[in-house]
Design a protein around this motif. Structure first.
Motif, PDB file in Angstrom:
ATOM      1  N   THR A   1       0.814  -1.225   0.000  1.00 16.05           N
ATOM      2  CA  THR A   1       0.000   0.000   0.000  1.00 16.05           C
ATOM      3  C   THR A   1       0.843   1.268   0.000  1.00 16.05           C
ATOM      4  O   THR A   1       0.287   2.365   0.029  1.00 16.05           O
ATOM      5  CB  THR A   1      -0.920   0.024   1.233  1.00 16.05           C
ATOM      6  N   SER A   2       2.149   1.146  -0.037  1.00 19.80           N
ATOM      7  CA  SER A   2       3.009   2.318  -0.001  1.00 19.80           C
ATOM      8  C   SER A   2       2.837   3.168  -1.256  1.00 19.80           C
ATOM      9  O   SER A   2       2.755   2.646  -2.376  1.00 19.80           O
ATOM     10  CB  SER A   2       4.480   1.889   0.123  1.00 19.80           C
ATOM     11  N   ALA A   3       2.794   4.485  -1.054  1.00 24.88           N
ATOM     12  CA  ALA A   3       2.649   5.399  -2.187  1.00 24.88           C
ATOM     13  C   ALA A   3       3.989   5.743  -2.831  1.00 24.88           C
ATOM     14  O   ALA A   3       4.021   6.343  -3.908  1.00 24.88           O
ATOM     15  CB  ALA A   3       1.973   6.688  -1.712  1.00 24.88           C
ATOM     16  N   ILE A   4       5.084   5.360  -2.185  1.00 30.88           N
ATOM     17  CA  ILE A   4       6.416   5.744  -2.673  1.00 30.88           C
ATOM     18  C   ILE A   4       6.692   5.248  -4.092  1.00 30.88           C
ATOM     19  O   ILE A   4       7.139   6.037  -4.937  1.00 30.88           O
ATOM     20  CB  ILE A   4       7.508   5.251  -1.696  1.00 30.88           C
ATOM     21  N   PRO A   5       6.439   3.963  -4.429  1.00 33.00           N
ATOM     22  CA  PRO A   5       6.704   3.522  -5.805  1.00 33.00           C
ATOM     23  C   PRO A   5       5.905   4.294  -6.854  1.00 33.00           C
ATOM     24  O   PRO A   5       6.396   4.542  -7.954  1.00 33.00           O
ATOM     25  CB  PRO A   5       6.292   2.037  -5.785  1.00 33.00           C
ATOM     26  N   TYR A   6       4.686   4.682  -6.509  1.00 35.10           N
ATOM     27  CA  TYR A   6       3.850   5.412  -7.452  1.00 35.10           C
ATOM     28  C   TYR A   6       4.369   6.827  -7.680  1.00 35.10           C
ATOM     29  O   TYR A   6       4.338   7.348  -8.800  1.00 35.10           O
ATOM     30  CB  TYR A   6       2.404   5.451  -6.951  1.00 35.10           C
ATOM     31  N   ILE A   7       4.853   7.469  -6.609  1.00 36.85           N
ATOM     32  CA  ILE A   7       5.418   8.815  -6.745  1.00 36.85           C
ATOM     33  C   ILE A   7       6.674   8.772  -7.603  1.00 36.85           C
ATOM     34  O   ILE A   7       6.847   9.586  -8.528  1.00 36.85           O
ATOM     35  CB  ILE A   7       5.745   9.403  -5.353  1.00 36.85           C
ATOM     36  N   ILE A   8       7.556   7.818  -7.330  1.00 34.99           N
ATOM     37  CA  ILE A   8       8.793   7.690  -8.099  1.00 34.99           C
ATOM     38  C   ILE A   8       8.498   7.345  -9.556  1.00 34.99           C
ATOM     39  O   ILE A   8       9.146   7.870 -10.472  1.00 34.99           O
ATOM     40  CB  ILE A   8       9.713   6.629  -7.463  1.00 34.99           C
ATOM     41  N   THR A   9       7.504   6.499  -9.790  1.00 36.03           N
ATOM     42  CA  THR A   9       7.113   6.156 -11.165  1.00 36.03           C
ATOM     43  C   THR A   9       6.622   7.387 -11.907  1.00 36.03           C
ATOM     44  O   THR A   9       6.958   7.595 -13.081  1.00 36.03           O
ATOM     45  CB  THR A   9       6.016   5.075 -11.153  1.00 36.03           C
ATOM     46  N   GLY A  10       5.817   8.216 -11.238  1.00 36.43           N
ATOM     47  CA  GLY A  10       5.331   9.449 -11.862  1.00 36.43           C
ATOM     48  C   GLY A  10       6.472  10.390 -12.208  1.00 36.43           C
ATOM     49  O   GLY A  10       6.475  11.013 -13.281  1.00 36.43           O
ATOM     50  N   GLN A  11       7.449  10.502 -11.323  1.00 39.83           N
ATOM     51  CA  GLN A  11       8.602  11.360 -11.593  1.00 39.83           C
ATOM     52  C   GLN A  11       9.409  10.844 -12.782  1.00 39.83           C
ATOM     53  O   GLN A  11       9.823  11.610 -13.658  1.00 39.83           O
ATOM     54  CB  GLN A  11       9.490  11.432 -10.348  1.00 39.83           C
ATOM     55  N   ALA A  12       9.646   9.520 -12.802  1.00 34.96           N
ATOM     56  CA  ALA A  12      10.419   8.917 -13.895  1.00 34.96           C
ATOM     57  C   ALA A  12       9.685   9.069 -15.231  1.00 34.96           C
ATOM     58  O   ALA A  12      10.296   9.364 -16.269  1.00 34.96           O
ATOM     59  CB  ALA A  12      10.682   7.444 -13.606  1.00 34.96           C
ATOM     60  N   PHE A  13       8.361   8.858 -15.212  1.00 37.44           N
ATOM     61  CA  PHE A  13       7.571   8.977 -16.438  1.00 37.44           C
ATOM     62  C   PHE A  13       7.644  10.391 -17.005  1.00 37.44           C
ATOM     63  O   PHE A  13       7.854  10.588 -18.208  1.00 37.44           O
ATOM     64  CB  PHE A  13       6.124   8.588 -16.155  1.00 37.44           C
ATOM     65  N   MET A  14       7.470  11.399 -16.145  1.00 39.84           N
ATOM     66  CA  MET A  14       7.500  12.787 -16.605  1.00 39.84           C
ATOM     67  C   MET A  14       8.896  13.180 -17.070  1.00 39.84           C
ATOM     68  O   MET A  14       9.045  13.958 -18.024  1.00 39.84           O
ATOM     69  CB  MET A  14       7.038  13.724 -15.491  1.00 39.84           C
ATOM     70  N   PHE A  15       9.928  12.645 -16.434  1.00 44.23           N
ATOM     71  CA  PHE A  15      11.306  12.941 -16.848  1.00 44.23           C
ATOM     72  C   PHE A  15      11.554  12.417 -18.264  1.00 44.23           C
ATOM     73  O   PHE A  15      12.109  13.125 -19.117  1.00 44.23           O
ATOM     74  CB  PHE A  15      12.283  12.305 -15.864  1.00 44.23           C
ATOM     75  N   ILE A  16      11.137  11.171 -18.519  1.00 41.37           N
ATOM     76  CA  ILE A  16      11.331  10.582 -19.849  1.00 41.37           C
ATOM     77  C   ILE A  16      10.498  11.334 -20.888  1.00 41.37           C
ATOM     78  O   ILE A  16      10.999  11.660 -21.978  1.00 41.37           O
ATOM     79  CB  ILE A  16      10.946   9.089 -19.818  1.00 41.37           C
ATOM     80  N   LEU A  17       9.240  11.622 -20.557  1.00 43.53           N
ATOM     81  CA  LEU A  17       8.357  12.324 -21.499  1.00 43.53           C
ATOM     82  C   LEU A  17       8.893  13.710 -21.831  1.00 43.53           C
ATOM     83  O   LEU A  17       8.894  14.134 -22.996  1.00 43.53           O
ATOM     84  CB  LEU A  17       6.954  12.426 -20.893  1.00 43.53           C
TER      85      LEU A  17
END
Length: 292
Positions: free
Chosen positions: A17-33
């Motif tokens: 249930t940790s939100a940490i992986p989702y936050i990091i995924t969002g950051q990585a996605f926006m960086f690549i985009l």
């Protein structure tokens, strides 16, 4: 049959249930985009500069007038990074400190500290930038700097004596690491962006205040706790109607007592988590699961 590596990674990363992986995924996605847009703009594949347009419309502006036109930037600005070193550095600290936080408290409290500091920091950044003395501040601000400041200060106050083994340096107390991190980051901000340095102090204070109030029994994150609907009485007919179902219910004494939790948190703040006995650790664990 050997399981697919990608499926295994996704399952292990997002199963809790940790939100940490989702936050990091969002950051990585926006960086690549963002950098895909940069390549497209650089090669003149498209007529408009998508990189500049995306960066300016998702970053937090220092002008109140511009912010009114793009209020969503208060939510999107923590996910924007230009430098790969900055995003790697921030993601590693978020993962490390965030998981230490979740060892003692719950996911809702982590989100309250992290996004509460980002929201407070964003609004303060806009407000302070409006003063004439700071008229030369950068037009846009992004990254999770303010949220990390709150998380690190909160963990440092919660478990100050927690020992962390550092490569070549041995065991170092968490409060020492937190102090050095916050001090170095503050110096860099003073040199580069004075407005952000001022806001940085307030957001770090926000994290410390959250833990201070929590130790007094005031959990600010309960504001975001979903209220559960009361269960309706179920009428049972037949031979089981009069049977006592109390064995299926949790006895009130099985649930953590708030006074006991407060005493445990006080003990952690004085002597560190390692001073707790197995029973106290179990009570703290049950309390964190109950609030989720």
């Amino acid at each position: 049959m050997k399981e697919n590596v990608l499926k295994s990674f996704v399952r292990d990363t997002y199963k809790n249930t940790s939100a940490i992986p989702y936050i990091i995924t969002g950051q990585a996605f926006m960086f690549i985009l963002l950098h895909i847009f940069e390549l497209l703009s650089f090669d003149d594949v498209i007529s408009i500069d998508l990189f500049k347009w995306t960066y300016e419309h998702l970053s937090l502006p220092s002008s109140i007038q511009v912010f009114i036109q793009q209020p969503w930037s208060l939510i999107t600005h923590p996910f924007l990074y230009k430098s790969i070193f900055n995003i790697l550095f921030d993601c590693l600290w978020l993962y490390w400190i965030g998981n230490i936080f979740l060892n003692f408290l719950n996911n809702r409290q982590l989100l309250t500290v992290f996004f509460g500091a980002l929201t407070l920091g964003g609004l303060l950044y806009i407000g302070v930038s409006s003063f004439p003395y700071f008229s030369h501040s950068p037009k846009y601000w992004n990254t999770t700097t303010f949220g990390l400041a709150a998380l690190i200060s909160s963990v440092a106050l919660l478990v100050p004596n927690l020992q962390v083994r550092m490569f070549l340096l041995g065991d170092i107390k968490l409060r020492t690491i937190a102090f050095l991190y916050l001090a170095i980051q503050f110096v860099f901000l003073i040199i580069d962006t004075p407005v952000a340095a001022i806001v940085y102090v307030f957001t770090a204070g926000f994290g410390a205040m959250f833990i201070g109030q929590l130790q007094k029994g005031n959990d600010w994150s309960k504001f975001f706790k979903k209220s559960r609907r009361p269960k309706h009485l179920k009428i049972v007919q037949g031979k089981n109607a009069g049977r006592d179902n109390s064995s299926n219910r949790k006895h009130p004494t099985d649930l953590p007592n708030q006074d006991l939790i407060d005493q445990i948190l006080d003990k952690i703040s004085v002597s560190g988590y390692e001073s707790l006995n197995s029973q106290e650790k179990e009570v703290l664990f049950k309390a964190s699961k109950q609030d989720q």
